[in-house]
Design a protein around this motif. Structure first.
Motif, PDB file in Angstrom:
ATOM      1  N   GLY A  27       2.262 -12.064   6.534  1.00 23.81           N
ATOM      2  CA  GLY A  27       2.142 -11.027   5.559  1.00 23.81           C
ATOM      3  C   GLY A  27       2.242  -9.636   6.069  1.00 23.81           C
ATOM      4  O   GLY A  27       1.768  -9.558   7.484  1.00 23.81           O
ATOM      5  N   LYS A  29       0.257  -7.184   5.800  1.00 25.29           N
ATOM      6  CA  LYS A  29      -1.106  -6.631   6.147  1.00 25.29           C
ATOM      7  C   LYS A  29      -1.600  -7.158   7.662  1.00 25.29           C
ATOM      8  O   LYS A  29      -2.611  -6.787   7.936  1.00 25.29           O
ATOM      9  CB  LYS A  29      -2.176  -6.728   4.942  1.00 25.29           C
ATOM     10  CG  LYS A  29      -1.836  -6.096   3.759  1.00 25.29           C
ATOM     11  CD  LYS A  29      -1.444  -4.773   3.699  1.00 25.29           C
ATOM     12  CE  LYS A  29      -0.882  -4.261   2.144  1.00 25.29           C
ATOM     13  NZ  LYS A  29      -0.120  -4.869   1.787  1.00 25.29           N
ATOM     14  N   THR A  77      -2.757 -12.872   5.275  1.00 27.22           N
ATOM     15  CA  THR A  77      -2.597 -11.679   4.713  1.00 27.22           C
ATOM     16  C   THR A  77      -3.567 -11.296   3.888  1.00 27.22           C
ATOM     17  O   THR A  77      -4.480 -12.133   3.440  1.00 27.22           O
ATOM     18  CB  THR A  77      -1.012 -11.315   4.237  1.00 27.22           C
ATOM     19  OG1 THR A  77      -0.691  -9.987   4.159  1.00 27.22           O
ATOM     20  CG2 THR A  77      -0.898 -12.073   3.192  1.00 27.22           C
ATOM     21  N   SER A  78      -3.589 -10.343   3.137  1.00 27.19           N
ATOM     22  CA  SER A  78      -4.546  -9.926   1.945  1.00 27.19           C
ATOM     23  C   SER A  78      -4.065 -10.420   0.886  1.00 27.19           C
ATOM     24  O   SER A  78      -3.192 -11.171   0.604  1.00 27.19           O
ATOM     25  CB  SER A  78      -4.288  -8.381   1.780  1.00 27.19           C
ATOM     26  OG  SER A  78      -3.030  -8.029   1.520  1.00 27.19           O
ATOM     27  N   GLY A  79      -4.857  -9.954  -0.247  1.00 28.78           N
ATOM     28  CA  GLY A  79      -4.831 -10.635  -1.469  1.00 28.78           C
ATOM     29  C   GLY A  79      -4.884 -12.128  -1.788  1.00 28.78           C
ATOM     30  O   GLY A  79      -5.765 -12.879  -1.317  1.00 28.78           O
ATOM     31  N   PRO A  80      -3.722 -12.951  -2.173  1.00 26.54           N
ATOM     32  CA  PRO A  80      -3.766 -14.190  -2.320  1.00 26.54           C
ATOM     33  C   PRO A  80      -3.693 -14.995  -1.002  1.00 26.54           C
ATOM     34  O   PRO A  80      -4.321 -16.051  -1.027  1.00 26.54           O
ATOM     35  CB  PRO A  80      -2.594 -14.535  -3.005  1.00 26.54           C
ATOM     36  CG  PRO A  80      -1.339 -13.321  -3.216  1.00 26.54           C
ATOM     37  CD  PRO A  80      -2.721 -12.205  -2.827  1.00 26.54           C
ATOM     38  N   HIS A 116      -1.598  -2.501  -4.200  1.00 27.12           N
ATOM     39  CA  HIS A 116      -0.795  -3.904  -3.800  1.00 27.12           C
ATOM     40  C   HIS A 116      -1.676  -4.640  -3.081  1.00 27.12           C
ATOM     41  O   HIS A 116      -2.098  -4.284  -1.990  1.00 27.12           O
ATOM     42  CB  HIS A 116       0.536  -3.353  -3.335  1.00 27.12           C
ATOM     43  CG  HIS A 116       1.218  -4.840  -2.908  1.00 27.12           C
ATOM     44  ND1 HIS A 116       1.829  -5.556  -3.783  1.00 27.12           N
ATOM     45  CD2 HIS A 116       1.571  -5.308  -1.731  1.00 27.12           C
ATOM     46  CE1 HIS A 116       2.373  -6.466  -3.104  1.00 27.12           C
ATOM     47  NE2 HIS A 116       2.253  -6.407  -2.134  1.00 27.12           N
ATOM     48  N   GLN A 117      -2.127  -5.982  -3.630  1.00 25.57           N
ATOM     49  CA  GLN A 117      -2.864  -7.098  -2.756  1.00 25.57           C
ATOM     50  C   GLN A 117      -4.321  -6.512  -2.305  1.00 25.57           C
ATOM     51  O   GLN A 117      -4.677  -6.922  -1.435  1.00 25.57           O
ATOM     52  CB  GLN A 117      -2.091  -7.406  -1.629  1.00 25.57           C
ATOM     53  CG  GLN A 117      -0.979  -8.301  -1.791  1.00 25.57           C
ATOM     54  CD  GLN A 117      -0.290  -8.930  -0.834  1.00 25.57           C
ATOM     55  OE1 GLN A 117      -0.588  -8.723   0.328  1.00 25.57           O
ATOM     56  NE2 GLN A 117       0.488 -10.002  -0.941  1.00 25.57           N
ATOM     57  N   SER A 121     -12.061  -8.474  -0.582  1.00 21.09           N
ATOM     58  CA  SER A 121     -12.088  -9.706   0.339  1.00 21.09           C
ATOM     59  C   SER A 121     -13.373  -9.955   0.661  1.00 21.09           C
ATOM     60  O   SER A 121     -13.776 -11.361   0.896  1.00 21.09           O
ATOM     61  CB  SER A 121     -11.173  -9.512   1.573  1.00 21.09           C
ATOM     62  OG  SER A 121      -9.808  -9.198   1.198  1.00 21.09           O
TER      63      SER A 121
END
Length: 558
Positions: A27, A29, A77-80, A116-117, A121
């Motif tokens: 991803g 990030k 990666t970030s988010g999901p 975005h994302q 975390s």
């Protein structure tokens, strides 16, 4: 000379700590880390293995941790990409498997924005991991990874999480990276405590070892063997203690305990007037299940302090290196210590009853599927003591835990803390990478397999020799048979049909189907002789499942 980025420093730190693999899904990030892993000239660089799902990547990393005792590494990666690793990290932390998880994060100046994302975390993973850190300076990356590595393996082992903003991975690092870490050593117990343990053992009529998850290291297992060669007493394994008893000490094996309180291990624990709990963790099998209405003492020997409850209040708590403590106890036991002829005969009679439960019912027909014990017998005849068998959650895992024998620790793997569906195939991938000279067996139901089945492609791509058994009955059956026992009917457990042979072939694996009991052993032998992943689709008859929850111990109604 080109500048060293945060990603470069992170990779060099992994190299210094002996990390062999990084599992993950790419991803934006985290792409600097993936780029630097993929295009690195250092032959010691960890191999980047891309999976089909972040959850599976983290399960594979946890499998590396369980098998080797050293943390596996997952990167997302970030988010999901972060939220998808929550379940495997919770599982790893609950069940004592060291993992270091690295996830990209939005750039530092975006963290407080609804961009975005962008998710919190560090805060999200603080509930799943032993330690959760967001690194704000590239010069802190190496020491942050080193501390995460050390935290993950320090007892109780588990997951450590690093959130790394995208610009931190890209920025220049000016500090040197952390050198290889040294092992943290624990001390043993002083002679006064050893003498107290020995006195309690000498005074007991039936001392029993309860071997828990932290008994399954090579050092502790060897110490248990040394003890048993000095003083032959019963041993009851938890599911994660599977394999603690070696083949030459099988006379000391009195089954495994977990879930329903109706096993020979439960009866032996209830009868015992002194339980020596070695590396026992209550998440495996709560004391309220096995310590109810007992009359006798408990010695708790562990590297971590026990959780005290109304049901678990040990009479002697030993918080020290387990192996050193056990070896000291063994050395101080009298040379002529013995349970006596009458107790040995009683235990032998109990073991005969125990062994009879492994027999395949003589009147069983294959009309509705193959009996679980027939599958277990055929598999037992195919494997050797070095074969790793990973087991998913479902009715099959109860059958396997009760009846499948394993003689080396961490070669029969269960999720019995979180009971997480989908672990078997990812753990098998980890085992195949770490133990390439042996065939690996993964056992799952038709429901659990499809929680992680997409990474069959990863196993094919890596040319791994994995035999995947799928016990197929068309239900989430572990829930189904308990619903029927409680309510008289089932609810919300029916699944649709899947042709797992075609499924296997669509991924480039080999698919086989077994229809009759007599075909099990030749088909298993063929599967073991086939290169690459093999799916063996087995229709199973779970009509005897009600026996799994039937009553054995008189004071408990399941």
């Amino acid at each position: 000379m080109s500048k060293q980025t945060g990603a470069d420093a992170l990779i060099q730190t992994m190299i210094n700590q002996g990390i062999k693999y990084v599992f993950g899904v790419p991803g934006a990030k985290v792409d600097r880390l993936f780029e630097s892993l993929e295009h690195n000239n250092d032959p010691k660089t960890p191999k980047l293995i891309i999976t089909r799902h972040e959850q599976n990547a983290a399960f594979i990393a946890a499998g590396i941790g369980r098998i080797t005792g050293k943390p596996g590494v997952v990167a997302t990666t970030s988010g999901p990409g972060v939220s998808n690793i929550v379940t495997p990290l919770i599982t790893a932390t609950a069940e004592g498997d060291p993992v270091v998880a690295i996830s990209g994060q939005v750039p530092r100046n975006d963290i407080a924005r609804l961009t975005h994302q962008a998710i919190a975390s560090k805060e999200l993973l603080s509930a799943a991991a032993k330690d959760s850190v967001e690194v704000q300076d590239p010069n802190n990356l190496s020491e942050s990874f080193a501390n995460a590595y050390q935290n993950s393996i320090t007892v109780k082992a588990g997951a450590a999480f690093l959130s790394i903003p995208q610009d931190v991975l890209n920025d220049e690092v000016t500090r040197p990276v952390i050198d290889p870490l040294h092992k943290v050593h624990q001390g043993g117990m002083n002679q006064e405590v050893i003498d107290e343990i020995v006195d309690k053992i000498k005074a007991a009529k039936l001392p029993v070892i309860l071997a828990g998850m932290r008994s399954s290291t090579n050092e502790v297992t060897e110490a248990i063997h040394n003890f048993l060669h000095k003083f032959s007493i019963p041993v009851v394994e938890t599911f994660q203690g599977a394999g603690v008893i070696s083949r030459d000490l099988e006379k000391n094996y009195y089954g495994r305990v977990g879930l329903f309180r109706n096993q020979i291990g439960d009866t032996i624990l209830k009868e015992s007037d002194l339980i020596i709990a070695v590396g026992y963790d209550p998440i495996e099998y709560e004391a309220r299940n096995w310590n109810i209405d007992r009359h006798g003492e408990i010695i708790n020997i562990d590297a971590v302090k026990p959780e005290i409850t109304n049901d678990y209040q040990p009479d002697l708590i030993v918080n020290a290196d387990i192996a050193k403590t056990l070896n000291s106890v063994s050395a101080n036991l009298p040379e002529d210590i013995d349970l006596g002829e009458t107790m040995h005969q009683h235990l032998a009679d109990e073991q005969v009853k125990f062994t009879k439960t492994d027999a395949i019912p003589e009147n069983h027909s294959d009309k509705d599927g193959i009996h679980p014990l027939a599958i277990i017998h055929a598999l037992q005849n195919q494997v050797n003591d070095d074969t790793t068998v990973t087991v998913d959650v479902g009715s099959l895992y109860i059958w396997m835990a009760r009846h499948f024998r394993s003689y080396k620790p961490r070669h029969l793997l269960f999720s019995n803390g979180m009971q997480t569906l989908g672990v078997a195939l990812p753990w098998a991938i980890a085992a195949a990478l770490e133990r390439p000279d042996q065939p690996i067996v993964s056992v799952a139901g038709d429901g659990g397999f499809l929680f992680s089945g997409q990474d069959l492609e990863t196993a094919v791509r890596l040319h791994l020799n994995i035999v995947q058994l799928i016990w197929d009955d068309g239900y989430y059956d572990m829930v189904r048979f308990q619903e029927i026992a409680k309510y008289g009917h089932e609810s919300g457990v029916k699944l649709g049909h899947v042709d797992f042979v075609k499924y296997a072939e669509s991924f480039g694996a080999t698919g086989m189907r077994v229809e009759r009991t007599e075909d099990l052993e030749p088909m298993l032998a063929k599967a073991f002789d086939t290169k690459g992943p093999v799916i063996l689709h087995i229709p199973v008859d779970y009509s005897d499942n009600i026996k799994l929850a039937s009553k054995l111990v008189d004071d408990v109604l399941n």
